[in-house]
Motif scaffolding. Structure first.
Motif, PDB file in Angstrom:
ATOM      1  N   GLU A 169     -91.076  26.802 128.119  1.00 52.49           N
ATOM      2  CA  GLU A 169     -89.995  26.665 127.145  1.00 52.49           C
ATOM      3  C   GLU A 169     -90.501  25.894 125.941  1.00 52.49           C
ATOM      4  N   VAL A 170     -90.401  26.516 124.780  1.00 45.19           N
ATOM      5  CA  VAL A 170     -90.891  25.942 123.528  1.00 45.19           C
ATOM      6  C   VAL A 170     -89.691  25.589 122.653  1.00 45.19           C
ATOM      7  N   PRO A 171     -89.573  24.342 122.166  1.00 47.35           N
ATOM      8  CA  PRO A 171     -88.384  23.940 121.390  1.00 47.35           C
ATOM      9  C   PRO A 171     -88.423  24.397 119.931  1.00 47.35           C
ATOM     10  N   ARG A 172     -88.717  25.659 119.721  1.00 52.47           N
ATOM     11  CA  ARG A 172     -88.719  26.260 118.384  1.00 52.47           C
ATOM     12  C   ARG A 172     -88.884  27.764 118.576  1.00 52.47           C
ATOM     13  N   PHE A 173     -88.688  28.508 117.516  1.00 60.67           N
ATOM     14  CA  PHE A 173     -88.866  29.954 117.589  1.00 60.67           C
ATOM     15  C   PHE A 173     -90.342  30.292 117.446  1.00 60.67           C
ATOM     16  N   MET A 174     -90.831  31.084 118.374  1.00 63.87           N
ATOM     17  CA  MET A 174     -92.182  31.613 118.259  1.00 63.87           C
ATOM     18  C   MET A 174     -92.050  33.123 118.054  1.00 63.87           C
ATOM     19  N   ALA A 175     -92.123  33.532 116.783  1.00 65.44           N
ATOM     20  CA  ALA A 175     -91.920  34.929 116.428  1.00 65.44           C
ATOM     21  C   ALA A 175     -92.809  35.263 115.242  1.00 65.44           C
ATOM     22  N   PRO A 176     -93.306  36.505 115.186  1.00 60.31           N
ATOM     23  CA  PRO A 176     -94.195  36.891 114.074  1.00 60.31           C
ATOM     24  C   PRO A 176     -93.417  37.205 112.801  1.00 60.31           C
ATOM     25  N   VAL A 186     -83.443  31.302 111.695  1.00 61.45           N
ATOM     26  CA  VAL A 186     -82.515  30.371 112.333  1.00 61.45           C
ATOM     27  C   VAL A 186     -82.886  28.954 111.899  1.00 61.45           C
ATOM     28  N   PRO A 187     -81.970  28.227 111.249  1.00 59.73           N
ATOM     29  CA  PRO A 187     -82.272  26.857 110.815  1.00 59.73           C
ATOM     30  C   PRO A 187     -82.638  25.958 112.000  1.00 59.73           C
ATOM     31  N   LYS A 188     -83.502  24.983 111.752  1.00 61.21           N
ATOM     32  CA  LYS A 188     -83.943  24.085 112.821  1.00 61.21           C
ATOM     33  C   LYS A 188     -82.801  23.241 113.362  1.00 61.21           C
ATOM     34  N   ARG A 189     -81.762  23.005 112.538  1.00 64.14           N
ATOM     35  CA  ARG A 189     -80.632  22.209 113.025  1.00 64.14           C
ATOM     36  C   ARG A 189     -79.904  22.903 114.167  1.00 64.14           C
ATOM     37  N   MET A 190     -80.091  24.229 114.337  1.00 65.86           N
ATOM     38  CA  MET A 190     -79.457  24.968 115.425  1.00 65.86           C
ATOM     39  C   MET A 190     -80.257  24.896 116.718  1.00 65.86           C
ATOM     40  N   PHE A 191     -81.299  24.095 116.714  1.00 66.35           N
ATOM     41  CA  PHE A 191     -82.121  23.840 117.891  1.00 66.35           C
ATOM     42  C   PHE A 191     -82.579  25.147 118.554  1.00 66.35           C
ATOM     43  N   PRO A 192     -83.366  25.957 117.844  1.00 59.47           N
ATOM     44  CA  PRO A 192     -83.871  27.197 118.448  1.00 59.47           C
ATOM     45  C   PRO A 192     -84.884  26.914 119.546  1.00 59.47           C
ATOM     46  N   ARG A 193     -84.834  27.708 120.625  1.00 62.97           N
ATOM     47  CA  ARG A 193     -85.771  27.580 121.734  1.00 62.97           C
ATOM     48  C   ARG A 193     -86.312  28.958 122.114  1.00 62.97           C
TER      49      ARG A 193
END
Length: 817
Positions: A431-438, A445-452
């Protein structure tokens, strides 16, 4: 007769328990409160909360906790010596036969039981005149805060039975007051300029009804406004309201006073932001040997910096050279806790000058590695004896970006009617606490929305469980919180491969289907000796099925038996087929529950999934059934939608009415079948509790098979939950629903099909009651379900088997919904 005896026993039990057992002759048990506002009865919750005395809590119209209290005796002995004086014969009997130590133990046992009744139950609520007078004052003060400055409140006590009484409160509100002239006096130019920008959002406006709550809201608004605009030291103590009603009490003049400090307020900015990544109180004064800076934020570690500043800074929303904000401080704290890497987070500020602040973020990490070991011994209607073991490893901050890596392995050994069996498997996830996408998609998605982002994979192997299934799954899962109430989940890749290794064991597992085929065989060819139900005979049994399905004469002469064989063939194909399930899904969840103690809230969830659309377009190969394949494996191709709604009402006195409705449907295409693991079933401890898991449906088909599945499901439940005494709770429930088939395949018989609104008469209804014990960390649950409406019965479908002999006992953990 059993039902009547049971309810008669309950009536006798509770009628024999007097609610006034421990009410003295000169006392009155409070049986009822009645509030009249301008001569109209009122029972609103906000008024009831002001009453300092309320009758004993009731469930089903009975004060169960009071009855339980009355099983004890508040005047009973409290010590063994007192008990011995009151029960000399019993005490001396044990003393003479055994020893005085044994007598003391017996005395303590009786005392303990008595105390248990008293502490678990609720003592009778005795009318107290002092509390009544204080309640009158409470009500008067409340209506004054609502703008009724001339409100009059009185009370009256009446006797309504033997040692029982009621209190009535009579309130005359009078004319309300309205806000008239509103003036502001702000001595700080900085605060005044900020106020003027947002004064149109004020909760205090001329002509509005006077309400004290609006003054509180306005004070909170101002504190939030100023602190989010950089006024770090501002608090509610600098705000005061002066209300003037001397001219006319129906018109209130309001002065809003906002004072300044001795040293005038200034907008303060953050000059420094320091993050201490391995803080402990014992090492708070130690020197930090590793330091670095990223985007102006300083990171410190006592020995070596273990967190990558680039990624950790994504959870820190307080930045250097920005204006101080309470909201960003709270958002930072929430995100850091959500990383699940720190057991303590603290943010403190130092004032460097009149307009500069230093922010210090103190993080205390959880241990990097956590080992888990679980063992469980269980028994079920399938497994006579089952022992399972699970080992797990958690690695935090795996790649220095606060990631969570989890590895678990599990295994079980059991003995069933089919002999011994085992199951082993392993799961792995990151589980990575951010979006990992190309392609920069992570910026959507803004970081304030806590993307995982979660990557996961798993494998499971079974032996002598069903058809000895192998299961391999791989997935990528994205989640983010749109706000406090809404969350979104995108399953970009959720692929599962299911392989059955022991298809020949099918009829040994599904005995009822073998028996049905044997019955058809006697009609089809009386001279034919149907094969024994052994795995070695599986091919011969399937050959018989094929012969029946191709015999048009038999289909015409014996349509019911022919349809039964069609149904069995359809189920055989579904259960025994290997499947590749490449699913993509979108989920949306709304939950307005404020906290775990909030008993009134709503929950809504929708999940829309598609399987095999892209892979089906790419694949050009099909099998004999016309299904798209990859490496000769059928691709599951379907659209699936699940909708769930839950609503909870707090009825007071820990009584809660809970409701749930679920609707799910699967639509296949390109000749695809529905994988067994994706099909719907009905029954079980979290479903329609009057039927066992897989027992009900589809439609009006009688429950004669071991596993009944469908492609459409409807379920609705109501449950009334209440306290009995202490940690013991109970519930009354009604469940309704069923499953149907909407695939329109020729193998499915008419009773199983969904035929629009007229199929609503096929809904099964179950009712029952349950007992739950609250262990604080979990709730153990026993629910007993009775069949009220059975859609598969031929004559009267209502209450034919509504009795204990046909009831179903469900054992569960926590609430069913």
């Amino acid at each position: 007769m059993k039902k009547l005896s049971f309810f008669f026993l309950l009536v006798v039990l509770f009628s024999s328990c007097s609610t006034i057992k421990y009410v003295k002759e000169n006392e009155l048990l409070l049986a009822k409160n009645t509030v009249y506002i301008d001569s109209v009865k009122n029972s609103s919750e906000n008024i009831s909360e002001l009453l300092l005395q309320r009758p004993n809590a009731k469930a089903l119209g009975m004060p169960l906790s009071l009855h339980f209290y009355n099983l004890g005796n508040p005047e009973a002995p409290k010590t063994p010596s007192e008990w011995a004086k009151k029960n000399p014969k019993t005490y001396n009997f044990y003393k003479n036969i055994f020893s005085e130590k044994q007598s003391i133990a017996v005395a303590k046992t009786f005392i303990g039981f008595n105390n248990w009744f008293l502490t678990s139950g609720q003592a009778p609520i005795i009318i107290d005149d002092k509390k009544t007078n204080r309640t009158v004052d409470n009500l008067k003060a409340y209506f004054q805060t609502e703008g009724y400055f001339r409100a009059k409140v009185s009370s009256k006590k009446d006797t309504i039975g033997k040692r029982k009484g009621e209190i009535s409160y009579h309130i005359t509100k009078g004319n309300p007051s309205y806000l008239d002239t509103i003036k502001t006096f702000i001595t700080s130019p900085v605060l005044d300029s900020l106020y003027q920008l947002t004064k149109n959002k004020s909760y205090l406006k001329s002509g509005d009804h006077y309400k004290n709550d609006n003054f509180i809201k306005e004070a909170n608004r101002l504190v939030k406004l100023f602190r989010n605009k950089g006024i770090y030291q501002f608090n509610e103590n600098y705000i005061s309201f002066e209300n003037d009603t001397l001219k006319n009490y129906e018109k209130t003049d309001v002065d809003i006073n906002i004072s300044d400090k001795t040293v005038p307020f200034q907008i303060q900015k953050l000059k420094k932001v320091n993050v201490f990544t391995d803080y402990t109180y014992s090492t708070r004064n130690s020197k930090h040997k590793d330091t670095t800076s990223y985007e102006g934020i300083n990171f410190y570690a006592l020995r070596k910096l273990k967190y990558n500043p680039k990624y950790l800074s994504q959870s820190i929303f307080i930045k250097p050279n920005t204006v101080y904000s309470d909201s960003l401080r709270n958002l930072t704290r929430t995100h850091l806790r959500g990383l699940k890497n720190f057991k303590a987070t603290s943010i403190r500020y130092n004032e460097l000058s009149e307009n500069e602040l230093e922010a210090n973020v103190y993080l205390t990490p959880i241990e990097k590695y956590t080992l888990g070991f679980e063992t469980e011994l269980s028994r079920s209607n399938i497994r006579n004896f089952d022992v399972s073991l699970k080992f797990s490893l958690t690695n935090r901050n795996t790649f220095k970006g606060a990631e969570l890596f989890k590895l678990s392995t599990f295994g079980s050994y059991f003995n069933s009617n089919n002999g011994p069996g085992w199951e082993i498997g392993s799961d792995i996830s990151l589980e990575v606490p951010r979006f990992m996408a190309p392609f920069g998609l992570n910026k959507l998605v803004p970081k304030r929305m806590f993307p995982r982002t979660k990557f996961y994979s798993g494998i499971g192997i079974q032996k002598n469980i069903g058809l000895d299934k192998q299961n391999i799954s791989v997935g990528i899962d994205y989640k983010w919180d749109y706000d406090k109430k809404k969350s979104i989940q995108l399953e970009l890749l959720n692929t599962q491969y299911i392989r059955n290794l022991n298809v020949d064991n099918y009829f040994s597992i599904y005995n009822s289907e073998y028996r049905k085929l044997a019955e058809v065989a006697e009609i089809y060819d009386p001279s034919y000796t149907f094969p024994d139900n052994t795995p070695s005979s599986s091919n011969e049994i399937i050959s018989f099925v094929s012969n029946v399905l191709t015999d048009t004469d038999f289909a015409a002469s014996n349509p019911n038996e022919f349809q039964n064989v069609l149904n069995l063939a359809n189920r055989y194909n579904i259960v025994t087929s290997d499947f590749l399930i490449p699913e993509i899904a979108y989920g949306y969840t709304y939950n307005n529950q404020e906290s775990i103690k909030d008993a009134s809230f709503s929950f809504f969830k929708i999940r829309i999934a598609n399987s095999g659309n892209i892979m089906g377009l790419l694949s050009k190969k099909t099998n004999n059934s016309g299904q798209k394949t990859v490496f000769k494996i059928p691709i599951a191709q379907y659209f699936k939608t699940d909708i769930e709604y839950k609503k909870y009402w707090d009825l007071g006195d820990n009584n809660v009415l809970a409701h749930r409705t679920f609707l799910g449907a699967i639509f296949t295409y390109d000749n695809s079948g529905v994988p067994f693991s994706r099909s719907y079933f009905a029954g079980g401890s979290n479903d329609i509790r009057a039927w066992r898991t897989y027992d009900l449906g589809p439609g009006t088909r009688a429950p004669v098979l071991e596993y009944n599945i469908g492609s459409l499901k409807f379920l609705t439940s109501f449950e009334y939950r209440f306290d009995v005494f202490g940690s013991l709770k109970s519930a009354l429930f009604v469940d309704a629903g069923n499953i149907w088939d909407i695939t329109n395949t020729e193998f499915v018989d008419d009773p199983a099909k969904f035929n629009g609104f007229k199929s609503l008469k096929d809904i099964a209804v179950g009712a029952g009651f349950g007992l739950r014990y609250d262990f604080k960390f979990l709730i153990a649950r026993l629910d007993l379900g009775f069949k009220a409406h059975e859609p598969y019965l031929t004559n009267n479908k209502w209450f034919q088997n509504f009795n204990f002999s046909n009831s179903v006992l469900n054992i569960g953990i926590n609430y069913p919904f």
